[in-house]
Design a protein around this motif. Sequence first.
Motif, PDB file in Angstrom:
ATOM      1  N   VAL A   1       0.976  -1.030   0.136  1.00  0.00           N
ATOM      2  CA  VAL A   1       0.120   0.090  -0.120  1.00  0.00           C
ATOM      3  C   VAL A   1       0.860   1.163   0.096  1.00  0.00           C
TER       4      VAL A   1
ATOM      5  N   MET B   1       1.102   4.344  -2.877  1.00  0.00           N
ATOM      6  CA  MET B   1       0.632   5.589  -2.433  1.00  0.00           C
ATOM      7  C   MET B   1       1.838   6.517  -2.787  1.00  0.00           C
TER       8      MET B   1
ATOM      9  N   LEU C   1       1.396   7.116  -6.267  1.00  0.00           N
ATOM     10  CA  LEU C   1       0.287   8.003  -6.549  1.00  0.00           C
ATOM     11  C   LEU C   1       0.981   9.511  -6.426  1.00  0.00           C
TER      12      LEU C   1
ATOM     13  N   VAL D   1      -0.165  12.977   0.839  1.00  0.00           N
ATOM     14  CA  VAL D   1      -0.310  11.568   0.327  1.00  0.00           C
ATOM     15  C   VAL D   1       0.945  10.905   0.703  1.00  0.00           C
ATOM     16  N   ASN D   2       2.361  11.646   0.494  1.00  0.00           N
ATOM     17  CA  ASN D   2       3.405  10.934   0.994  1.00  0.00           C
ATOM     18  C   ASN D   2       3.654  10.677   2.639  1.00  0.00           C
TER      19      ASN D   2
ATOM     20  N   THR E   1       0.947   9.935   4.333  1.00  0.00           N
ATOM     21  CA  THR E   1       0.326   8.952   4.795  1.00  0.00           C
ATOM     22  C   THR E   1       1.168   7.659   4.147  1.00  0.00           C
ATOM     23  N   ALA E   2       1.644   7.599   3.006  1.00  0.00           N
ATOM     24  CA  ALA E   2       2.286   6.495   2.546  1.00  0.00           C
ATOM     25  C   ALA E   2       3.313   6.108   3.745  1.00  0.00           C
TER      26      ALA E   2
END
Lengths: 300, 301, 289
Positions: C199, C203, C206, C271-272, C274-275
């Motif tokens: 995941v 991400m 993403l 995003v980063n 969270t990744a």
Amino acid sequence: MTRGNTDQTPGARAENRPTVHLAPPPSPSNPPAGAVRPDTAAVFDLDGLEVYYGAFRAVRGVTMQIFSNQITAFIGPSGCGKTTVLRCFNRMHDVTPGARVAGRLRYRTADLYAPNVSATEVRRRIGMVFQKPNPFPKSVYDNVAFGPRANGVRVKAELDARVEKSLRSAALWDEVKDRLPASALSLSGGQQQRLCIARTIAVDPEVVLMDEPCSALDPVATARIEELMRELKSRFTIVIVTHNMQQAGRVSDRTAFFTTDIDPTFALRTGTLVEYDATNKIFSNPHDERTERYITGRFG
Amino acid sequence: MSAGALPSGIAPPLDLSTKRSARSVKSASMTGLMIASVVVIALPLVAVVAAVFARGLRVALADFPAFFVKEVPIVARRPGPGMGPAILGTFLATGAATAIAVPLGLLGAVYLHEYGGMKRFARVVRFMANVMTGVPSVVMGLFVYLSWTLSFGYSAFGAGLALACLMLPVVLGATEQMLRLVPDHLREASYAVGASKSRTILTVVLPAALPGIVSGSLLAIARAAGETAPLLFAIGAATAYNPNLFSQANTALSIQIFANATSSFVAAQDRAWGAALTLVLLTFVITLTARIVTARFALRR
Amino acid sequence: MIDLGAKRAYADRAFRWMTAGAAGVVLLILWLVAVTMTRRSLPVFRQMGLGFLTDRQWSPPDDIFGALPFIWGTTFTAALAIVIAVPISLGLALFMTQVAPPRLAKPLVSLIDLLAGVPSVVFGLWGVLVLSQHFNLGRSFLTAGVILAIMITPIITSLSREVIDTTPPGDKEGALAMGATRWEMIAATVLPHSKGGLVGAVMLGLGRAMGETIAAALVIGSALGQITFDPFASGNSMPAVIANEWGEAQELHKAALIALAVTLFAITIVVNLTATAIVQRSWRPGRGT
């Protein structure tokens, strides 16, 4: 894994203790009046030395003296603190995060843990050989020359001379004199350890500490290093930690036996010094019952 | 032993061949899907590389070595070479970026691993470096425009600054990782002969970690050489040679590709392919060197 | 008298300060970026308020700047890219680690890593001159999504491969020893073990896709104001707008573009982070590296 590194300059503070101390009661390190003591000066004088890892007291109240031009062995079961005490002598605990040294440790006339003492200076005078040979990934020559270079020697002729002298003293010169530029990692295990010894004595220390120097070596290499220790004794003071009792018996002049017992303050096991005496006395007629049990193999 | 009709002492024949079943079919078809994904991705990747080589070579070799040496035609419609100034510009900008980012990243990583450890400052820096790796290149480009280009004009150096900002966290992270791989007992051996911490780092730790640091930096350089967005805002659009790092607009391979790709003139498009070939070759060479350095010299995990 | 005082200590402390300073540069740059960009983008926020983020109309001549279509464009193309790239990357990573014989796997790994280094502008060039012309896709969300997918596949594949490689061989052998087929073994041991890392890898891909400027700028088309689920429509993405409109922008327009950059920055940071958080959480000690 990342290591937290405390700065090398004095990180551990000695407790405030009077520098004059009254005659201590008879104890393992202080034989009763009238006992013959060798007529040599004390190189190290420990008084109530303790080592903490965080809040945990790993070594409790060690009081003893190390004498010059002798081989002193620290023996005892695993976890008894012998390596921990050894690493106090050259301020190695400075680089262990969370380690703290308390009590007093004098090196000749100087307090090793005084605030203005430089650990770097200490280590030039008190060298250490480690359990697993750890030569730098450099040439044989550069390994031995590393210490002198780090301490300011630049002239090539002098470096050459020091390298040769150290390698000869370590009984390695004949084997490597034709391959000084070769990588140190190409030597055998026993040769690498002798190289580490050469590297240590190249800075002309007074004391050489050895932390189980033969435990990673085969019996032949071990025998050579033990012979080397006897030769080096005339120039250096040697303190060796060993888990091999017979080695201590063969090589050392004095032996200190450590063990662990329950620390009343913490209800955990801590290391403590049990008995310290001439080697032949320890092995033939020890004072303490725990020493006797260890020597005869009933535990540890 | 199953209750069979055979007399004791005679075992039934052993059949160990693969049986077809719902399970084995499912496994085989999953494997088939995996292979399919290899093919699906291989096709476009190969197509891109093939197109670059096929079209680019045609252009570059048409008038060798003019393509790499001559200046960019000012009139886009005119056919013919070259990309010389763009090659120089790429080298200038990437070189400037390397000279800034690598020493800073190296020293910063030394601090993080050898001195900082888990202290708060070090943890904050690590976190921010992580954030920085995710900054889109166009954001850095705009930043450099606002802080450098507006005051000092277009130049290769400005582009270098923007690229350095993109490279710094990458070099920092790669170096710290390499420093972690240097075993502690080497440091201890150095301290034990009375070497100071700075000397230990400079003469024992860094030399041991060097191959990994070099290869990590090379990979960062390869990425920087291919960046376009930051340069849009910093380097300008020169067509002539400009060896001056600090003044006057310059150009670069990536810029030229971008500009010519949208051109409706075939001549310009051809030059774009040639520039793409040059850039891809440059990137490949750098990446390959990095891999060789790692494989031959670096410390293993 | 034994002198254990420090000699040459100054050089040692100076070195330490120097390295600390270098580490601090990271903080300095980030702070400068944040401050500079926010200040320069304020004019447009004063003009539009938070409507900047929610308005649909982007009309520079009229000083109206609603960024929603571009936020949508960025999100939509990135989502398309992920939908295309993830199955392929996962299949590829599983193939390289579980199926391919070692002689094939190693060059394949090198190939993928090498291709990860191809600059995005080259992909954009190919996309605009080859893909959209030959396949008659024109400039659209889908074309951009495809290009982005091709670009982020190597990255997602590499990261996934590293995670999958850390599956303890003992687990895998245990599954096989019970008579599981290869796929059953993968589903029972590799996938559960690698979930978090995978995941995280997705991400990160993403984040890359959202921040990708150039390839998108070249192939996405430049229609304004399209918020639609139709992949064949043309649209625009934040970085593409910035790249395409910067050259001729006037004052407030420039501020608006900077504001777009700030928005993009914020989204990619989220995003980063969270990744990273997901990857950290799953990389427990004792598992993996």
